[in-house]
Design an enzyme around this catalytic site. Structure first.
Site, PDB file in Angstrom:
ATOM      1  N   HIS A   5       0.801  -1.225   0.000  1.00  0.00           N
ATOM      2  CA  HIS A   5       0.000   0.000   0.000  1.00  0.00           C
ATOM      3  C   HIS A   5       0.829   1.268   0.000  1.00  0.00           C
ATOM      4  O   HIS A   5       0.289   2.347  -0.172  1.00  0.00           O
ATOM      5  CB  HIS A   5      -0.944   0.021   1.201  1.00  0.00           C
TER       6      HIS A   5
HETATM    7  C1  UD1 Z   1      -2.458   5.486   5.727  1.00  0.00           C
HETATM    8  C2  UD1 Z   1      -1.242   5.940   6.545  1.00  0.00           C
HETATM    9  C3  UD1 Z   1      -0.162   4.868   6.489  1.00  0.00           C
HETATM   10  C4  UD1 Z   1      -0.704   3.513   6.906  1.00  0.00           C
HETATM   11  C5  UD1 Z   1      -1.928   3.201   6.063  1.00  0.00           C
HETATM   12  C6  UD1 Z   1      -2.558   1.884   6.423  1.00  0.00           C
HETATM   13  C7  UD1 Z   1      -0.762   8.336   6.648  1.00  0.00           C
HETATM   14  C8  UD1 Z   1       0.166   9.383   6.195  1.00  0.00           C
HETATM   15  N1  UD1 Z   1      -0.661   7.159   6.023  1.00  0.00           N
HETATM   16  O1  UD1 Z   1      -2.076   5.374   4.378  1.00  0.00           O
HETATM   17  O2  UD1 Z   1       0.903   5.226   7.362  1.00  0.00           O
HETATM   18  O3  UD1 Z   1       0.302   2.542   6.739  1.00  0.00           O
HETATM   19  O4  UD1 Z   1      -2.900   4.241   6.238  1.00  0.00           O
HETATM   20  O5  UD1 Z   1      -3.654   1.610   5.594  1.00  0.00           O
HETATM   21  O6  UD1 Z   1      -1.555   8.578   7.524  1.00  0.00           O
HETATM   22  N2  UD1 Z   1      -9.314   4.795   0.841  1.00  0.00           N
HETATM   23  C9  UD1 Z   1     -10.549   4.231   0.697  1.00  0.00           C
HETATM   24  N3  UD1 Z   1     -11.239   3.893   1.845  1.00  0.00           N
HETATM   25  C10 UD1 Z   1     -10.745   4.112   3.101  1.00  0.00           C
HETATM   26  C11 UD1 Z   1      -9.472   4.701   3.220  1.00  0.00           C
HETATM   27  C12 UD1 Z   1      -8.775   5.039   2.097  1.00  0.00           C
HETATM   28  O7  UD1 Z   1     -11.023   4.025  -0.399  1.00  0.00           O
HETATM   29  O8  UD1 Z   1     -11.426   3.769   4.079  1.00  0.00           O
HETATM   30  C13 UD1 Z   1      -8.545   5.121  -0.377  1.00  0.00           C
HETATM   31  C14 UD1 Z   1      -8.756   6.547  -0.851  1.00  0.00           C
HETATM   32  O9  UD1 Z   1      -8.723   6.545  -2.225  1.00  0.00           O
HETATM   33  C15 UD1 Z   1      -7.524   7.251  -0.315  1.00  0.00           C
HETATM   34  C16 UD1 Z   1      -6.465   6.163  -0.402  1.00  0.00           C
HETATM   35  O10 UD1 Z   1      -7.162   4.952  -0.120  1.00  0.00           O
HETATM   36  O11 UD1 Z   1      -7.204   8.388  -1.046  1.00  0.00           O
HETATM   37  C17 UD1 Z   1      -5.335   6.335   0.559  1.00  0.00           C
HETATM   38  O12 UD1 Z   1      -5.824   6.476   1.891  1.00  0.00           O
HETATM   39  P1  UD1 Z   1      -5.061   7.423   2.944  1.00  0.00           P
HETATM   40  O13 UD1 Z   1      -5.782   7.392   4.231  1.00  0.00           O
HETATM   41  O14 UD1 Z   1      -4.770   8.754   2.336  1.00  0.00           O
HETATM   42  O15 UD1 Z   1      -3.642   6.752   3.092  1.00  0.00           O
HETATM   43  P2  UD1 Z   1      -3.175   5.229   3.221  1.00  0.00           P
HETATM   44  O16 UD1 Z   1      -2.446   4.875   1.977  1.00  0.00           O
HETATM   45  O17 UD1 Z   1      -4.289   4.335   3.650  1.00  0.00           O
END
Ligand code: UD1
Length: 383
Positions: free
Chosen positions: A222
């Site tokens: 991820h």
């Molecule tokens: C975040 C954390 C990372 C952790 C990871 C675990 C930060 C900087 N990063 O990264 O340290 O290892 O979580 O998962 O805080 N999305 C969904 N549904 C959700 C959540 C996210 O569809 O419930 C999608 C969205 O398109 C979003 C993308 O995933 O833009 C990334 O999610 P985001 O929370 O920005 O960061 P993670 O990559 O999950």
């Protein structure tokens, strides 16, 4: 008051909340009131609610609903909303966990509101400023009054940065409290039934591979550095399909960010059509624990999985160039090997590690009782 936002926070806050309950039952004269804030960074059921239900985490008192966005958007929205919550409730302490955007945002708001700050999982350092999490760790630790660390390497990192001894408390790894507590329930699951239920078929016609009694690999990916560029993700996917799947089936628990990128880069259908890949929705805590218990090998860029592999004894090929968790590495007695994201080194690591026998390793204080020590440290620091 404690703050959580993203999936890796949930398994760390669960034992803390339970330890507060236990403290209140044992010593009702000095009860601790716990106000739980969810920033809403992760919001899908599979990324959030399923962990609250399964790990018996109390319903958050407030959900800030910040959702997805850029780092500045997530941190900014969290700070604006959390400031109001803190002004209204005026906690004695704010407790933040891990290294996600909720951690850093919470730390800044607490200090500006003159609220004491405790950080669970303090002192981890990858020394890689390209990682957003490293920035979150540095800011949070610099502001914390009480730094609750998982191991001696983290203590040394903090001392090297000039943190005074009185602020550092090595309490062990709180995530291992959750692992120990949930291991029996996870072990009792039937993995083939779980994977059939969680499978993403999306038009794929082949029947799901049966894994019982077989060697298989588990994959999670991820990190933006691995999944946000087609030039990096493309060759990794090619290696998984052509080389890992030639040797053993591969269970892939897909993160929403990775799913989106695979679809955008035109790699999604090729994965779905590979019969040896068992593509599944983000697994629940118990499901992933069961997969880890039974796997021959893990391939991952997750920090939490490096730690769980260490304790469960599963060989772990870590698709990163560095780690903030060196205590899990082979040279420290663990089973994680850093291979970066270049296929030549991933290949070498995969073949070197896939024959390594399972071997459980517990660093000191990874004993399932970290949360009790955290509550004691908070109480002591409050007198
Ligand atoms: C975040 C954390 C990372 C952790 C990871 C675990 C930060 C900087 N990063 O990264 O340290 O290892 O979580 O998962 O805080 N999305 C969904 N549904 C959700 C959540 C996210 O569809 O419930 C999608 C969205 O398109 C979003 C993308 O995933 O833009 C990334 O999610 P985001 O929370 O920005 O960061 P993670 O990559 O999950």
């Amino acid at each position: 008051m404690s703050v959580v936002g993203a999936r890796p926070n949930f398994m760390k806050i669960a034992p803390f909340a339970a330890a507060i309950d236990a403290w209140n039952r044992a010593d009702a004269a000095r009860p601790i009131e716990h106000f739980l804030v969810h920033t809403g960074q992760h919001y899908d059921k599979d990324m959030s609610a399923s962990f609250f239900q399964l790990l018996n985490i109390p319903e958050p008192n407030v959900d800030l609903g910040v959702g997805s966005g850029t780092h500045a958007e997530q941190v900014g929205r969290t700070m604006i909303a959390l400031e109001q919550v803190m002004q209204r409730w005026r906690p004695d302490w704010l407790v933040v966990v891990g290294d996600v955007n909720a951690t850093c945002a919470g730390a800044i708001v607490a200090k500006k509101e003159h609220v004491k700050l405790a950080h669970i999982e303090a002192g981890l350092r990858s020394f890689d400023m390209a990682m957003p999490e490293e920035i979150n760790r540095l800011v949070t630790d610099r502001l914390s009054d009480l730094l609750l660390t998982p191991d001696a390497i983290s203590d040394a990192n903090l001392r090297a940065e000039g943190v005074t001894e009185a602020r550092i408390r090595c309490v062990g790894n709180v995530m291992i409290d959750t692992l120990d507590r949930n291991r029996p329930a996870a072990a009792a699951l039937d993995l083939d039934s779980v994977l059939t239920a969680r499978r993403i078929a999306d038009g794929a016609t082949h029947p799901p591979v049966q894994l019982a009694g077989r060697d298989f690999a588990v994959l999670t990916l991820h990190r933006p550095s691995n999944v946000d560029h087609a030039t990096i993700l493309g060759p990794i996917v090619e290696f998984l399909i052509e080389e890992v799947c030639a040797v053993m089936p591969l269970v892939w628990s897909i993160h929403p960010r990775t799913r989106k990128q695979l679809q955008q880069f035109g790699l999604w259908t090729r994965i779905l059509r590979t019969p040896a890949i068992v593509l599944v929705e983000p697994l629940t805590y118990h499901e992933m624990l069961k997969a880890n218990l039974d796997a021959r090998i893990l391939l991952t860029d997750s920090g939490g999985l490096q730690e769980e592999c260490c304790v469960l004894g599963t060989p772990c090929v870590t698709l990163r160039r560095n780690t903030e968790r060196p205590v899990t590495l082979w040279e420290q007695g663990g089973l994680s090997q850093l291979v970066g994201n270049d296929v030549a080194t991933i290949r070498q690591g995969f073949h070197a590690m896939r024959g390594v026998p399972k071997r459980e390793h517990r660093p000191p204080l990874w004993d399932g009782h970290a949360a009790e020590r955290i509550v004691e440290a908070l109480v002591q620091a409050s007198v």
